[in-house]
Design an enzyme around this catalytic site. Structure first.
Site, PDB file in Angstrom:
ATOM      1  CG  ASP A 149     -17.357  22.002 -17.604  1.00 22.40           C
ATOM      2  OD1 ASP A 149     -18.471  22.135 -17.077  1.00 22.40           O
ATOM      3  OD2 ASP A 149     -16.786  22.939 -18.190  1.00 22.40           O
ATOM      4  CG  ASP A 179     -19.519  26.280 -18.481  1.00 17.40           C
ATOM      5  OD1 ASP A 179     -18.894  25.196 -18.547  1.00 17.40           O
ATOM      6  OD2 ASP A 179     -19.013  27.381 -18.809  1.00 17.40           O
ATOM      7  CG  ASP A 195     -17.427  26.123 -15.334  1.00 20.14           C
ATOM      8  OD1 ASP A 195     -17.379  25.124 -16.076  1.00 20.14           O
ATOM      9  OD2 ASP A 195     -17.474  27.285 -15.765  1.00 20.14           O
ATOM     10  CB  SER A 249     -13.964  25.838 -17.777  1.00 21.75           C
ATOM     11  OG  SER A 249     -14.956  25.172 -18.487  1.00 21.75           O
TER      12      SER A 249
END
Length: 444
Positions: free
Chosen positions: A241, A245, A243, A102
């Site tokens: 960010d 999400d 990833d 993340s």
């Protein structure tokens, strides 16, 4: 059973240090694969990743693990976490995997697992997989070993899906949008989707090299985005960010907008259109008291959960709500996704801007935040929150804040940190309370 591998968001850690090693990834592939071998159909797992250098290593180990127990593997390459969840469902896969840490630095990595419904695994499934990790794997007969293939159109499939969440009657013509992709998983798909909807796109942090993901960019470092939005005279800035999400927004004046304001706008806009379900928004204990007061003024509730988007989603499903998320920018819109989706959330913000004809600075100031302060204290071990001195300090602070504020203290589920947050109408009091507790934790 005590968890050894899974935290609040899958398995995460420093690469090449247990548990985030190739050996662990191999075992996770074998254990998770065996757990989801149900029925007599040909079983399939979808694997995506962000742009970390270690993604190649973890991906290869997972492929070996899954194929060794008889699962076919579909490799997506660099793709956002929500894209993996969506493609797991659309490809009728038995399991989805996202390799990502993340918003963490490149040296960390993680493994997130999704069930065939596209939702993150339940505690029961994670515990069952953990139990299998301690046993000898059930390897397939040679003729039943799985195959692996890479698909080339995954990026286009996700862009099409993301665009489908934007109202067909609207376009982004005339809007200048700066998008910061954090040198992460959305470095291609996010700018493409915005451009295809008609926006004038200025793309930042879209040149990943394996080690620059989240490095002075993205949702946790919006300073560069703030400067560029003002310099370009842009209408809005969006920061994802690693990833993709989570989402943080910068308005046309360069002011940073957090997830609480985004949830307020989306919920109230849906309420205006008669599309909000559950008469509530689900957020965590970290969301600002100002959000709760704003929703209350509109006849809506704020339902709070412990920190972690999985807990927000569980509450949303049980309460029948379709808007929820975290102050950090995880925005979950269950009409579209089974997990947080920064691009889809951004498209809903842009749709509201176009539909209501208001600038971001006006539209995204839904409430005045109550003064709030969060500080992190790193610790090397032990249980500092269990010491008498820290407990006394916390009890004194709670009594001091009373009904005019809140105090939230918790261990991070992904890093060796104690997070200390306080909020209240008296800003000086809030700072004093947080500093005293942090000092007590450090001393312990």
């Amino acid at each position: 059973m005590t968890r050894k591998f899974f935290g609040t968001d899958g398995i995460r850690g420093l690469t090449n240090t247990p548990p985030m090693t190739a050996e662990t990834a191999l075992k996770v592939g074998q254990a998770a694969g065996a757990h989801f071998l149900r029925g007599d159909h040909r079983h399939r797992v979808v694997i995506g990743k962000d742009t970390r250098l270690s993604g190649y290593m973890i991906e290869s180990a997972l492929v070996a693990g899954f194929t060794s127990v008889g699962m076919d593997v579909v490799l997506l390459g660099p793709m956002p976490t929500p894209a993996v969840a969506m493609l797991t469902r659309s490809m009728r896969a038995d399991l989805g995997v996202m390799i990502s840490a993340s918003h963490n630095p490149f040296a960390d990595n993680g493994i997130k697992l999704f069930g065939p419904d596209g939702y993150k695994l339940s505690d029961e499934d994670e515990l069952a997989i953990e139990a299998r990790l301690e046993r000898r794997p059930d390897l397939s007969q040679p003729e039943k070993i799985g195959r692996a293939k890479r698909i080339d159109d995954a990026r286009g499939r996700y862009v099409h899906f993301a665009k489908s969440t934007f109202p067909e009657r609207l376009r982004l013509d005339g809007l200048k949008i700066v998008i910061d992709c954090a040198n992460g998983a959305a470095y291609h798909v996010a700018p493409d989707a915005l451009w295809e909807l008609g926006a004038d796109v200025v793309a930042l942090a879209t040149n990943p090299n394996g080690v620059n993901i989240n490095d002075a960019c993205g949702s946790t470092h919006p300073e560069g985005l703030q400067e560029r939005v003002v310099a370009e005279g842009a209408d809005i800035g969006l920061a994802l960010d690693g990833d993709a999400d989570r989402l943080i927004v910068v308005d046309e004046t360069g002011r940073v907008i957090d997830g609480d304001q985004l949830m307020a706008l989306i919920a109230l806009d849906q309420q205006r259109k008669g599309e909000l379900r559950g008469e509530a928004v689900v957020a965590t204990v970290m969301s600002n008291l100002g959000l709760e007061r704003r929703l209350d003024s509109a006849g809506l509730r704020l339902e709070r959960t412990k920190v972690g988007d999985r807990y927000v989603l569980e509450a949303m499903r049980s309460l029948g709500c379709n808007v929820g998320g975290e102050q950090s920018g995880h925005i979950i819109l269950t009409d579209y996704s089974t997990t947080g989706d920064g691009l889809v959330a951004g498209l809903q913000i842009l749709a509201a801007m176009v539909d209501q004809g208001k600038p971001a600075s006006e539209l995204l100031r839904q409430f005045d935040p109550v003064p709030q302060l969060l500080k992190n204290v790193r610790f090397a071990g032990g249980a500092p929150l269990e010491t008498d001195s820290v407990r006394r300090c916390i009890a004194d602070a709670e009594a001091e804040l009373g009904s005019k504020g809140r105090l939230v203290i918790r261990k991070s589920g992904t890093e060796p940190l104690i997070r200390v947050m306080a909020e209240g109408d008296d800003e000086a009091q809030v700072h004093d309370v947080v500093d005293r507790i942090c000092a007590a934790v450090e001393a312990a």
